[in-house]
Design an enzyme around this catalytic site. Sequence first.
Site, PDB file in Angstrom:
ATOM      1  N   GLU A 244       0.918  -1.240   0.125  1.00 14.37           N
ATOM      2  CA  GLU A 244      -0.042  -0.002  -0.139  1.00 14.37           C
ATOM      3  C   GLU A 244       0.907   1.396  -0.009  1.00 14.37           C
ATOM      4  O   GLU A 244       0.555   2.339  -0.474  1.00 14.37           O
ATOM      5  CB  GLU A 244      -1.133   0.069   1.242  1.00 14.37           C
ATOM      6  CG  GLU A 244      -2.220  -0.996   1.249  1.00 14.37           C
ATOM      7  CD  GLU A 244      -3.057  -0.800   0.173  1.00 14.37           C
ATOM      8  OE1 GLU A 244      -2.941  -0.754  -1.198  1.00 14.37           O
ATOM      9  OE2 GLU A 244      -4.239  -0.570   0.563  1.00 14.37           O
TER      10      GLU A 244
ATOM     11  N   THR B   6      -5.016   6.861  -5.856  1.00 11.77           N
ATOM     12  CA  THR B   6      -5.183   7.180  -4.304  1.00 11.77           C
ATOM     13  C   THR B   6      -4.330   8.233  -4.227  1.00 11.77           C
ATOM     14  O   THR B   6      -4.731   9.049  -3.197  1.00 11.77           O
ATOM     15  CB  THR B   6      -4.587   5.940  -3.795  1.00 11.77           C
ATOM     16  OG1 THR B   6      -5.560   4.558  -4.212  1.00 11.77           O
ATOM     17  CG2 THR B   6      -4.874   5.824  -2.184  1.00 11.77           C
TER      18      THR B   6
END
Length: 310
Positions: free
Chosen positions: A131, A183
């Site tokens: 991530e 993101t």
Amino acid sequence: METDSIIKVHAPATVANMVCGFDILGFAVKEPYDEMWIRFTDKPGITIINTDQYQLPVEPEKNVAGAALLAMLEELTIPVGFELTIHKHIKPGSGVGSSAASSAGAVVAANTLLQGIFSKEDLVRFAMNGEKLASGVKHADNIAPCIYGGVTLIRSIHPLDIVALTAPPLFVTIVHPQIEVRTADARSILKKQVYLKDAIKQWGNIAGLVTGLLQSDYDLIGRSLEDVLIEPVRSILIPGFSAVKEKSREAGALGGGISGSGPSIFMLSKDEKTAFAVEQVMKEIYQHLGLEHHTYVTTIHSSGVDIIEE
């Protein structure tokens, strides 16, 4: 180690934030999911093979699954090599945890090969490195439900403290407009400071949502699905967002909002009939806008990454 042993997993999509729980709440869904296979290799290190159309990097340090496995290798006392084959069905940039599925699926599969020497919390730690590569931040609101299954609360990142939450039966309708919201970009537009009155309202909604889930109080869940901090900023990146939210509630949805950083939008419903009615509303809105889209009607997935027997 048996070099001819192959482990296959299905790594599910996830919905992060759950409207008011930015970076701390998330849940896994039954579909879509990525397919992954892993086996030991004779030489140490990681080999990645992609069999889908997305042309993601195969260098381990540039691939989220590779980054997660590299973190795992650092804590192994013996030299190990993995060959990881990935077939993604979760489109990168879709807002339903594509990078988390790759990262979590890889470490769960590898840990299965290693006879389960690492805990679920360890696996979350490793997968968070994926991530960080994807978004620049080690967040766990997609990773945790992908590994633990169901709904999870990330009470703390340092130290890592994950709480698995019980939830009543809930149907999930997701629409993915065919645009990409990165993101990292969606994080960059967020406000750095918030008003205390807004923070207090957000805290009340988070507490209400968790309580509603634990007590199977559908009305409380619906009242608590409100975000006064993140959604007002991020929703401007998603065409049709306000219409989807308004019309879905009119169709009977408990509520919902942006899935992760978008562009996907999710809605929760108490029953399957309502979930399909919400899907029809979503389709009509995006057909009217002339924007290609995919929809899913699914449920919360209690088990997270599944080991598949072949």
